[in-house]
Scaffold this active site. Structure first.
Site, PDB file in Angstrom:
ATOM      1  N   ILE A   1      48.525  -4.690 -58.299  1.00 49.73           N
ATOM      2  CA  ILE A   1      49.260  -5.731 -58.831  1.00 49.73           C
ATOM      3  C   ILE A   1      48.845  -6.975 -57.971  1.00 49.73           C
ATOM      4  O   ILE A   1      49.399  -7.935 -58.212  1.00 49.73           O
ATOM      5  CB  ILE A   1      50.789  -5.414 -58.740  1.00 49.73           C
ATOM      6  N   GLY A   2      48.360  -6.763 -56.920  1.00 53.09           N
ATOM      7  CA  GLY A   2      47.786  -7.810 -56.091  1.00 53.09           C
ATOM      8  C   GLY A   2      46.650  -7.651 -55.367  1.00 53.09           C
ATOM      9  O   GLY A   2      46.053  -6.438 -54.988  1.00 53.09           O
ATOM     10  N   GLU A   3      45.657  -8.659 -54.989  1.00 45.57           N
ATOM     11  CA  GLU A   3      44.851  -8.460 -54.048  1.00 45.57           C
ATOM     12  C   GLU A   3      44.391  -9.818 -53.312  1.00 45.57           C
ATOM     13  O   GLU A   3      44.792 -10.858 -53.795  1.00 45.57           O
ATOM     14  CB  GLU A   3      43.410  -8.011 -54.743  1.00 45.57           C
ATOM     15  N   GLY A   4      43.915  -9.632 -51.926  1.00 47.01           N
ATOM     16  CA  GLY A   4      43.579 -10.945 -51.042  1.00 47.01           C
ATOM     17  C   GLY A   4      42.692 -10.357 -50.171  1.00 47.01           C
ATOM     18  O   GLY A   4      42.093  -9.293 -50.265  1.00 47.01           O
TER      19      GLY A   4
ATOM     20  N   SER B   1      44.746  -4.645 -50.816  1.00 44.96           N
ATOM     21  CA  SER B   1      45.091  -4.720 -52.053  1.00 44.96           C
ATOM     22  C   SER B   1      46.510  -3.921 -52.168  1.00 44.96           C
ATOM     23  O   SER B   1      47.192  -3.376 -51.140  1.00 44.96           O
ATOM     24  CB  SER B   1      44.397  -3.812 -52.872  1.00 44.96           C
ATOM     25  N   ILE B   2      47.519  -4.256 -53.146  1.00 42.70           N
ATOM     26  CA  ILE B   2      49.029  -4.062 -53.226  1.00 42.70           C
ATOM     27  C   ILE B   2      48.866  -3.279 -54.526  1.00 42.70           C
ATOM     28  O   ILE B   2      48.524  -3.912 -55.662  1.00 42.70           O
ATOM     29  CB  ILE B   2      49.783  -5.267 -53.281  1.00 42.70           C
TER      30      ILE B   2
ATOM     31  N   TYR C   1      43.414  -9.341 -46.987  1.00 40.54           N
ATOM     32  CA  TYR C   1      44.041  -8.595 -46.271  1.00 40.54           C
ATOM     33  C   TYR C   1      43.701  -7.047 -46.774  1.00 40.54           C
ATOM     34  O   TYR C   1      43.736  -5.965 -46.180  1.00 40.54           O
ATOM     35  CB  TYR C   1      45.439  -8.663 -46.053  1.00 40.54           C
TER      36      TYR C   1
ATOM     37  N   LYS D   1      51.054  -1.994 -49.696  1.00 36.64           N
ATOM     38  CA  LYS D   1      49.683  -2.774 -49.284  1.00 36.64           C
ATOM     39  C   LYS D   1      49.221  -2.103 -48.327  1.00 36.64           C
ATOM     40  O   LYS D   1      49.518  -1.738 -47.338  1.00 36.64           O
ATOM     41  CB  LYS D   1      50.375  -3.938 -48.618  1.00 36.64           C
TER      42      LYS D   1
ATOM     43  N   ASP E   1      51.284 -18.743 -42.469  1.00 42.30           N
ATOM     44  CA  ASP E   1      50.719 -18.690 -43.447  1.00 42.30           C
ATOM     45  C   ASP E   1      51.447 -18.872 -44.720  1.00 42.30           C
ATOM     46  O   ASP E   1      51.550 -17.840 -45.431  1.00 42.30           O
ATOM     47  CB  ASP E   1      49.711 -17.424 -43.690  1.00 42.30           C
TER      48      ASP E   1
END
Length: 900
Positions: free
Chosen positions: A548-551, A555-556, A553, A569, A664
């Site tokens: 459901i997310g990635e950055g 992946s989530i 840091y 996470k 942040d």
């Protein structure tokens, strides 16, 4: 030919007109009793030339010129062009035209020279066409106000006998075209002199011919000197010309010498003897036999060799004697007859002179007896000489006819030679083309052979490469087989190691429970620790569909851990957040609690994995950009989120014993729950400020570190100095507040809002998806946000004393909306389980299908009747098509509809 009749005393032959032939024939002319040989007439010369009228259209005029050359019969070609001076001058570079009357003399002269130069270039092109056809040609041009009048002037000035010109203006040839279409051609046809023969051509075809007038022959001959006829006159032979001469020339000359007196007396005696007058015979009458014919022929044969040289001398002597012995024009008469007449006249004159001293009575007797006989004999010989002259003229006419016939044959031979030349030239051109094509074919063949050679070389090279590739493939196959075997062994070893690791973890946990060891635990007792096996099971071994997310840091993933939906996470080993950041986030979130902080459920220290509560509405960044067609946030909800974010930042900055700086703050780290309550997350790079660190003053703490975070939201002073303070979060909060107002990207947003405020155009920047912003509140928020975004941190406001005092009254003014922490449109949104998965609308008659999902009855029946036997949600085949009413859900939907 003229016919001569004899009279008893004198004979006067009458010579009819003799048509002078057009080409190569010498004209016989009589003037004052003298025979003159003249050159061919101008009309004959003009008949040897064909004039071709051409125009500016080379394509059409070329066909007319080719027709004229092909039908010329070897005659010379003269290209005729009429230059019509234009009345306008084009100004080069300006794209305009001016009248000649408005231009200067120099401009007009230059324009006329250009027109004449272009005319000569055009005529040279036509002459080049004639030269290519093997015909010699010349050019003739004139200037006139119109083309048709210029052609008429040339016809009259040059006496043009044969003219070829175009028949139709801008018309295509057809077999039915029989009449002239061009006004110029019609005008020339009607107005041209009758002696001109005109052929009208269209696209290389003869359309119309205007023949020359039938009186052309007489017109041509009348322009030449006319032969003289001998006519009778009572008592005297006189000179007369053709009827075209004036009457004065028909008057008899006065007789002044003795010989003339003698002629008068002889003719008077002849009349007394009853002699009939001399009458010219008609052309139909036959001549009487001539008695002196044989002797004259013998004498003519004797002097035949000298006839031509002596003819002119004898004729001139007879003309200069001045006697009227029959001052007859001698047309090509033999020189012997002229000499005989001359000797007779001299004898008569001498006798007259000798008898001047004798008595008049004796003179009369001698003259009457002797001279009459001599004159009769002389006149008889004159008659014979005239007959011979006529016969000579007939022979010459026949010779001229033969010459003309010979010339006609020569022209025919020349035409044949020209055609043969054209045929030979065409054959040579065909041979040249064939040789050129053969050369091209040879070049193509050479090119094909070269390409074939290259292809063969490439083929051999490719064959060698294929052989090498096959060998490499074989080697790779062996290596792959070896690698597969090695991979299988590695997989088996991995499985064994995982089993050993899980066993070791269980043993360690059991050991810690027994011994009460908290060495791993810097974690609080109420903090949950999860094994990697549990994390893999919760995420189905980190299946991509659950991400459901990635950055930067990591992946989530969404997962179900111990029957609870969670957000997991998993840190990337290569990310900026390492073990230290992982432990720091665990320490902060496990010890700090606030309604607007994300809840950390637990962690897996072995895999550096954090487990958070699952927030179904995603991040603020996704909602501002309306990802996946999510509903836009209202302006009331945005004020609520800004107030909640301000509250949690005040809480962190005032925590004891250490102030916490997030470092942040951005929309991607602000999550929204099902009621759109905001929760701040991602404390991996947060910093704890203490009084042991260096401080700017007694109230401001700082932390020196390398700048980290998202550039668009980072404090500019932190970027330049590396000093992190609580005012760094204030700058990030100001950027987020501007984004809530405008919905625009963060870069350059502060300058845009500042310019809009200075120009009074803030309304154009407000996000229309949020609804109608109250202008007073929007303007107040914009000023507040710009204060937070000041470059110097000392100019930024304090969140607790300044910002909160503005935001809290705004949230309270939202009324009932703020109490429910959602906008009006969010409150009206139905629960997701009220929505039919197919229609995406609130269900009226919910029915449960074989796959366990609830659908609108009508929508599911349409799905099944459309030929589908699989589930709309799982795409698996349905075990049956029976539907079970979901009455409990139907009651809940009806209750919700009544309340809304």
């Amino acid at each position: 030919m003229a016919v001569v009749s004899r009279a008893p005393l004198g004979i006067t032959p009458s010579v009819d007109r003799i048509r002078i032939h057009e080409i190569g024939v010498s004209a016989i002319m009589a003037s004052g009793g003298e025979a003159v040989a003249g050159p061919a007439t101008p009309a004959a010369v003009e008949d040897m030339k064909i004039y071709v009228a051409v125009g500016n259209n080379v394509k059409e005029s070329k066909l007319t010129l080719i027709w004229a050359v092909q039908n010329s019969g070897g005659k010379q070609i003269c290209v005729v062009y009429v230059l019509v001076p234009s009345q306008k001058i084009r100004m080069e570079g300006l794209g305009a035209e001016i009248l000649v009357s408005s231009a200067t003399d120099q401009m007009v002269r230059t324009h006329r020279e250009t027109e004449r130069r272009n005319m000569h270039m055009l005529l040279d092109e036509y002459l080049k066409i004639c030269s290519q056809m093997g015909v010699r040609a010349e050019k003739r041009f004139t200037e006139a106000l119109s083309i048709e009048k210029g052609i008429l002037e040339l016809i009259r000035a040059d006496g043009i006998r044969k003219l070829v010109m175009g028949a139709a203006a801008d018309k295509r040839y057809s077999k039915r075209m029989m009449e002239l279409k061009s006004k110029k051609a019609i005008f020339v046809r009607d107005e041209a002199p009758p002696f001109c023969h005109i052929s009208f051509i269209c696209s290389g075809h003869l359309i119309h011919t205007r023949e020359a007038s039938a009186d052309l022959a007489d017109t041509e001959v009348s322009s030449l000197p006319v032969p003289i006829n001998i006519t009778p006159d009572p008592g005297l032979a006189t000179l007369s010309r053709s009827p075209s001469e004036t009457p004065r020339r028909n008057e008899a000359p006065k007789l002044t010498n003795p010989v003339q007196d003698m002629f008068s007396r002889v003719f008077s005696n002849s009349e007394r003897r009853g002699a009939r007058p001399i009458v010219s015979s008609s052309p139909e009458s036959n001549p009487e036999p001539i008695t002196a014919q044989s002797s004259l022929e013998r004498e003519e044969s004797y002097h035949g060799s000298e006839r031509s040289s002596r003819r002119s001398h004898s004729q001139s002597s007879v003309a200069s004697s001045g006697s009227s012995i029959g001052a007859t024009e001698m047309i090509s008469s033999p020189p012997v007859r002229a000499e005989m007449i001359e000797r007779r006249v001299e004898t008569i004159q001498s006798n007259r002179n000798d008898e001047d001293s004798a008595p008049s009575s004796m003179l009369d007797v001698n003259v009457n007896d002797n001279l009459c006989d001599q004159l009769e004999q002389a006149l008889t010989e004159v008659e014979n000489a005239k007959v011979d002259a006529l016969q000579e003229a007939m022979r010459r006419a026949k010779a001229e006819k033969d010459v003309i016939e010979g010339m006609r044959r020569v022209k025919a031979l020349e035409s044949l030679c020209a055609e043969e030349h054209k045929l030979r030239k065409k054959i040579e051109e065909d041979l040249a083309r064939e040789e050129e094509e053969l050369s091209k074919m040879k070049n193509q063949r050479d090119g094909v052979l070269e390409e074939l050679r290259i292809a063969l070389d490439q083929k051999s090279s490719l064959e060698s490469q294929i052989a090498e590739t096959e060998q490499i493939v074989k080697d790779l196959e062996q290596k792959i087989i070896s690698a597969v075997d090695l991979l299988q062994s590695f997989h088996e070893e991995r499985c064994e190691l995982q089993i050993e690791r899980d066993n070791a973890l269980r043993e360690a946990e059991e050991l810690r429970r027994r011994q009460g060891d908290t060495s791993s635990g810097t974690f609080p007792q109420y903090f949950s620790e999860f094994s990697l096996l549990e994390i893999e099971e919760a995420t189905r071994n980190f299946h991509p569909s659950l991400k459901i997310g990635e950055g930067g840091y990591g992946s989530i993933y969404k997962g179900f851990l111990r029957h609870t939906p969670v957000a997991i996470k998993m840190l990337n080993p290569h990310s900026l957040q390492g073990p230290q950041e992982f432990q720091q986030e665990v320490d902060v979130l496990s010890k700090v609690r606030h309604p607007n902080l994300v809840t950390l459920i637990g962690a897996c220290p072995d895999a550096y994995t954090l487990v958070y509560e699952y927030l179904r509405n995603g991040s603020l960044e996704d909602r501002l950009s309306c990802c996946d067609n999510t509903t836009p946030l209202s302006w009331q909800t945005r004020i609520q989120i800004a107030t909640e974010l301000c509250s949690v930042l005040i809480f962190l900055h005032s925590s004891k014993p250490h102030n916490i700086v997030h470092g942040d703050v951005k929309p991607a780290n602000i999550l929204l729950d099902s009621h759109l309550v905001s929760k701040l997350s991602d404390f991996g790079i947060c910093r704890l400020l203490s009084h042991n660190e260096h401080s700017i003053d007694s109230n401001t703490l700082l932390y020196r570190t390398d700048p980290k975070g998202t550039f668009a939201y980072m404090d500019p002073e932190f970027l330049s100095t590396g000093e992190l303070t609580t005012k760094s979060d204030v700058y990030s909060f100001g950027i987020i507040l501007l984004r809530l107002l405008t919905g625009r990207p963060p870069l350059g947003i502060s300058k845009e809002v500042q310019y809009a405020l200075s120009t009074g155009n803030l309304t154009s920047l407000l996000d229309p998806l949020a609804g109608d912003w109250p202008y007073v509140q929007a303007e107040q928020l914009a000023h507040l946000a710009l204060r937070c975004c000041e470059m110097n941190r000392r100019d930024r406001p304090d969140l607790g004393s300044d910002v909160w005092r503005v935001l809290e009254p705004m949230r309270a003014s939202c009324g009932a909306f703020s109490s429910f922490r959602m906008g009006s449109e969010e409150r009206c949104q139905p629960p997701p389980y009220f929505i039919c998965p197919i229609l995406q609308e609130v269900m009226q008659d919910p029915q449960v299908a074989a796959d366990g999902f609830t659908y609108e009855a009508e929508a599911l029946r349409g799905w099944l009747e459309g030929g589908h036997d699989n589930s709309p949600m799982t795409n698996l085949q349905l075990s049956h098509r029976n539907l079970v009413p979901n009455r409990a859900l139907r009651s809940a939907i009806q209750e919700w509809l009544q309340n809304h």
